[in-house]
Scaffold this motif. Structure first.
Motif, PDB file in Angstrom:
ATOM      1  N   ALA A 191     -25.142  -4.280  -8.586  1.00 43.42           N
ATOM      2  CA  ALA A 191     -24.349  -5.446  -9.213  1.00 43.42           C
ATOM      3  C   ALA A 191     -23.395  -4.794 -10.258  1.00 43.42           C
ATOM      4  N   THR A 192     -22.413  -5.502 -10.642  1.00 43.84           N
ATOM      5  CA  THR A 192     -21.860  -5.471 -11.836  1.00 43.84           C
ATOM      6  C   THR A 192     -21.900  -6.510 -12.610  1.00 43.84           C
ATOM      7  N   THR A 193     -21.610  -6.320 -14.039  1.00 39.96           N
ATOM      8  CA  THR A 193     -21.651  -7.433 -15.067  1.00 39.96           C
ATOM      9  C   THR A 193     -20.416  -7.357 -15.617  1.00 39.96           C
ATOM     10  N   ASN A 194     -19.717  -8.652 -15.707  1.00 39.86           N
ATOM     11  CA  ASN A 194     -18.459  -8.799 -16.012  1.00 39.86           C
ATOM     12  C   ASN A 194     -18.553  -9.808 -17.283  1.00 39.86           C
ATOM     13  N   PHE A 195     -17.753  -9.664 -18.536  1.00 45.69           N
ATOM     14  CA  PHE A 195     -17.855 -10.521 -19.548  1.00 45.69           C
ATOM     15  C   PHE A 195     -16.278 -10.804 -20.191  1.00 45.69           C
ATOM     16  N   LEU A 196     -16.042 -11.664 -21.051  1.00 43.83           N
ATOM     17  CA  LEU A 196     -14.894 -11.631 -21.751  1.00 43.83           C
ATOM     18  C   LEU A 196     -13.644 -12.078 -20.956  1.00 43.83           C
ATOM     19  N   GLU A 201     -10.120  -9.399  -8.310  1.00 48.69           N
ATOM     20  CA  GLU A 201      -9.447  -9.908  -7.006  1.00 48.69           C
ATOM     21  C   GLU A 201      -9.716  -9.270  -5.716  1.00 48.69           C
ATOM     22  N   GLN A 202     -10.064  -9.850  -4.822  1.00 50.43           N
ATOM     23  CA  GLN A 202     -10.421  -9.473  -3.501  1.00 50.43           C
ATOM     24  C   GLN A 202      -9.462  -8.385  -3.001  1.00 50.43           C
ATOM     25  N   GLN A 230      -9.931 -15.169  -9.520  1.00 52.55           N
ATOM     26  CA  GLN A 230      -9.193 -14.089  -8.620  1.00 52.55           C
ATOM     27  C   GLN A 230      -7.861 -14.204  -9.265  1.00 52.55           C
ATOM     28  N   ASN A 231      -7.209 -15.086 -10.012  1.00 53.55           N
ATOM     29  CA  ASN A 231      -5.846 -15.154 -10.255  1.00 53.55           C
ATOM     30  C   ASN A 231      -5.610 -14.434 -11.552  1.00 53.55           C
ATOM     31  N   ASP A 232      -6.814 -13.888 -12.170  1.00 55.91           N
ATOM     32  CA  ASP A 232      -6.703 -13.464 -13.727  1.00 55.91           C
ATOM     33  C   ASP A 232      -7.624 -12.025 -13.389  1.00 55.91           C
ATOM     34  N   PRO A 233      -7.289 -11.239 -12.852  1.00 54.72           N
ATOM     35  CA  PRO A 233      -8.314  -9.768 -12.627  1.00 54.72           C
ATOM     36  C   PRO A 233      -8.091  -9.160 -13.744  1.00 54.72           C
ATOM     37  N   GLU A 236     -10.869  -3.483 -16.320  1.00 48.27           N
ATOM     38  CA  GLU A 236     -12.356  -3.207 -16.545  1.00 48.27           C
ATOM     39  C   GLU A 236     -13.258  -3.536 -15.210  1.00 48.27           C
ATOM     40  N   ALA A 237     -13.104  -4.918 -15.040  1.00 47.58           N
ATOM     41  CA  ALA A 237     -13.913  -5.558 -13.772  1.00 47.58           C
ATOM     42  C   ALA A 237     -13.407  -4.919 -12.382  1.00 47.58           C
ATOM     43  N   MET A 238     -12.204  -4.724 -12.325  1.00 49.22           N
ATOM     44  CA  MET A 238     -11.497  -3.959 -11.146  1.00 49.22           C
ATOM     45  C   MET A 238     -12.268  -2.732 -11.010  1.00 49.22           C
ATOM     46  N   LEU A 239     -11.960  -1.909 -11.913  1.00 52.46           N
ATOM     47  CA  LEU A 239     -12.472  -0.505 -11.863  1.00 52.46           C
ATOM     48  C   LEU A 239     -14.113  -0.136 -11.533  1.00 52.46           C
TER      49      LEU A 239
END
Length: 290
Positions: A191-196, A201-202, A230-233, A236-239
């Motif tokens: 899993a990944t954790t995403n904040f802020l 985006e798929q 997904q409209n605001d990728p 950091e989250a993508m990588l």
């Protein structure tokens, strides 16, 4: 002093040494009986659960209408006024204001005084004497030419040409085998954790896999916790998502999105909020990238 404040209390766990020993045994490749046979979340909760009498005592001390309890009472969260909290900890909560940003936080100026039956059975009382949030400073780049060096410069350790760190290169550097994961195995998840406000985006995920890891068969999240826009990728989250799914290939991957920020500091990740939310779940991924 009548302003509401969120209180978080951690009741002391039991048998932490036993849990550590179990972790070491199940992480040992030479332990043929236990290697890789991880405990479930409910088994960990049962193993290190605080004493029922301790949980009851802390709830009685808090004495509020609603108390959220997770992990068999190890974490107790409630809301009360500043005045009510001060009466329980025996010290006033002081207000601190940052001169530049105007940010205001509540902290104790000195040690708190808990009742003699409460102090030995709690690990965390918040807010209390926590650290002050760090103010992120802007990087100022001066538009000026550097002075010529007086001596021969050292070789530049960074190659001048762009270097692509692809999933294939990382698998080679970390000497990963040609064996890939099987997402159908029981709880074989990462899993990944995403904040802020970091979202995934798929379509960008699919584009990355087509370019750098075309042999990845699992290209979509197995589950999404929280809200993903997904409209605001976010970079950091993508990588994070692209590389965990392409280096740890063909393993079910879950995305965790936690809203908000640290109390009184919206620029810092709300780690405690995320951890408490995990405590409400019965089955967790085996690996988190945070």
């Amino acid at each position: 002093r009548n302003k509401d404040v969120k209180m978080i209390n951690s009741v002391k766990y039991n048998k932490i040494d036993v849990l550590e020993n179990e972790l070491l045994k199940r992480s040992d490749p030479f332990n043929k009986n236990l290697y890789g046979k991880w405990l479930r979340k409910d088994q960990v909760d049962a193993l290190i659960a605080p004493n029922i009498s301790s949980v009851t005592a802390v709830k009685k001390w808090l004495n509020t209408t609603y108390i959220q309890s997770v992990s068999k009472g190890a974490w107790l969260t409630t809301t009360m006024t500043v005045n009510e909290w001060e009466r329980r900890i025996g010290q006033p909560l002081s207000t601190f204001k940052h001169d530049e940003t105007g940010q205001i936080i509540l902290r104790l100026a000195s040690d708190c005084y808990l009742p003699s039956n409460i102090a030995p059975i709690v690990d965390i009382v918040h807010p209390s004497i926590g650290r002050f949030p760090q103010i992120k400073k802007k990087l100022i780049v001066k538009d000026s030419k550097p002075n010529k060096p007086t001596e021969d410069p050292k070789p530049n350790p960074i190659p001048p040409q762009p270097v692509k760190i692809t999933p294939t290169i990382l698998r080679q550097v970390y000497q990963l085998s040609d064996q890939y994961g099987n997402g159908n195995l029981s709880n074989n998840t990462q899993a990944t954790t995403n904040f802020l406000g970091q979202y995934v985006e798929q379509s960008d995920l699919s584009k990355f896999f087509n370019m750098f890891a075309s042999n990845v068969t699992i290209q979509k999240p197995h589950a999404i916790h929280g809200t993903n826009n997904q409209n605001d990728p976010g970079v950091e989250a993508m990588l994070d998502s692209e590389y965990i799914m392409s280096v740890g290939q063909n393993i079910n991957t879950e995305f965790y999105f936690t809203s908000g920020g640290q109390p009184k500091d919206p620029t810092d990740e709300p780690w405690l909020k995320w951890l408490i939310s995990l405590s409400n779940e019965t089955t967790l991924p085996l690996v988190f990238s945070a």
